[in-house]
Design an enzyme around this catalytic site. Structure first.
Site, PDB file in Angstrom:
ATOM      1  CG  HIS A 122      -1.987  -1.029   1.199  1.00 39.12           C
ATOM      2  ND1 HIS A 122      -2.823  -1.243   0.129  1.00 39.12           N
ATOM      3  CD2 HIS A 122      -2.326  -1.966   2.133  1.00 39.12           C
ATOM      4  CE1 HIS A 122      -3.635  -2.246   0.396  1.00 39.12           C
ATOM      5  NE2 HIS A 122      -3.344  -2.709   1.609  1.00 39.12           N
ATOM      6  CG  ASP A 159      -3.260  -8.284   0.820  1.00 33.53           C
ATOM      7  OD1 ASP A 159      -2.513  -8.594   1.759  1.00 33.53           O
ATOM      8  OD2 ASP A 159      -4.263  -7.551   0.963  1.00 33.53           O
ATOM      9  CG  HIS A 161      -7.059  -5.006   1.946  1.00 29.98           C
ATOM     10  ND1 HIS A 161      -6.642  -5.945   2.864  1.00 29.98           N
ATOM     11  CD2 HIS A 161      -8.202  -4.473   2.434  1.00 29.98           C
ATOM     12  CE1 HIS A 161      -7.499  -5.969   3.879  1.00 29.98           C
ATOM     13  NE2 HIS A 161      -8.453  -5.099   3.643  1.00 29.98           N
ATOM     14  CG  ASP A 243      -5.392  -9.863   3.530  1.00 29.90           C
ATOM     15  OD1 ASP A 243      -5.048 -10.426   2.470  1.00 29.90           O
ATOM     16  OD2 ASP A 243      -5.120  -8.675   3.774  1.00 29.90           O
TER      17      ASP A 243
END
Length: 308
Positions: A122, A159, A161, A243
């Site tokens: 990120h 991931d 996200h 996740d």
């Protein structure tokens, strides 16, 4: 040949507030799950500034250094924190992927997994966010292209996200193909399918909340594997977030541990086709400790089996 595990105790010294999902226990549980695996264990070294600066300007690094607390915590944004050991940990995550790439390209190991925190995907060029300080996967890609002379590198991010930071850092890099599967809608709100990079070098694959591993497998079979074969990278870097697991508290995909194993096996098999099996994986998310341990162990076992 063996699989390398690159980690360092510095990952234990990046501290976040009580109750924060990106916590020290993540690395403790994951390394415990890998303790009996016959891996080549290598300390993750500190990254050189020159390696980090391929993605982040010196002013950004200096800003993080200036806000690093001598004790206690400093809040960077709503969910990203600095503690006294945070930059050492983040530098070793970046240094770990550089070292792992060298080991794989030099034929010392079959493939490698970098088990460090904080995660990286990120972090944008001048913005720390989403628990992340330095764009580890992108730093690795730029290092491989600029220093090791590779022509093409692919980054595959699974991931849950969207890897907005990796996308930002590699948006203009025509030699890097960035592929991201992620839940949408979900934070950070980026990663729409129309975001395709400056050179048609970004492939975003939004997955709807509540979908499961079968939907993921269809998307990878139909979209990801053909695109990777067409691109024919010299190296595949994995942003390995766990996740998307059904038990993870931060999202709503329903992957099971076996889905992570399947995905790793298929990506390694494809790497064997196009780039001599050269795969380097780096830890991103995964916030249910048991799910992280089980899925992470399945991921590493698949890497090991691919290298045999």
């Amino acid at each position: 040949m063996v699989t390398a595990l690159l980690t360092h105790d510095a990952a234990l010294h990046h501290v976040t507030p009580e109750g924060h999902p990106e916590r020290v226990a993540r690395i403790e549980h994951l390394l415990h799950a890998l303790a009996a695996f016959p891996l080549m264990r290598v300390p993750a070294p500190l990254a050189e500034d020159s390696d980090i600066e391929r993605c982040h300007p010196p002013s950004y690094i200096g800003s993080l250094e200036s806000h690093l607390p001598s004790r206690g915590l400093h809040q960077v944004d709503g969910d990203t924190w600095l503690s006294p050991g945070s930059l050492d940990a983040a530098r070793r995550a970046a240094g770990g992927i550089v070292k792992a790439i060298d080991m794989v390209l030099d034929g010392e190991v079959a493939n490698a997994f970098v088990a460090m925190r904080p995660p990286g995907h990120h972090a944008e060029r001048t913005t720390a966010m989403g628990f992340c300080l330095f764009g580890t996967a992108a730093i690795g890609a730029k290092y491989a292209l600029e220093t090791r002379g590779l022509s093409r590198v692919a980054v595959v991010d699974f991931d849950v996200h969207h890897g907005n930071g990796t996308q930002d850092l590699l948006w203009h890099e025509r030699r890097a193909l960035t592929i991201t599967s992620h839940q949408s809608p979900l934070w950070p709100g980026t990663g729409a399918s129309h975001e395709t990079g400056a050179h048609d070098n970004v492939l975003n694959l939004p997955l709807p909340p509540g979908s499961d591993g079968s939907r993921m497998r269809e998307v990878y079979e139909d979209r990801v594997f053909p695109r990777l074969r067409e691109f024919a990278p010299d190296l595949i870097i994995l942003s390995a977030g766990f996740d998307a697991h059904a038990d993870d508290p931060l999202a709503n995909l329903n992957w099971q541990t076996e889905d992570f194993r399947w995905l790793t096996e298929r990506l390694c098999a494809l790497a064997s086709e196009v780039c001599g099996g050269r795969v380097v994986s780096t830890l991103e998310g995964g916030y249910d400790l048991q799910a992280l341990s089980e899925a992470g162990a399945a991921h590493v076992r698949a890497l090991m089996e691919a290298g045999e």
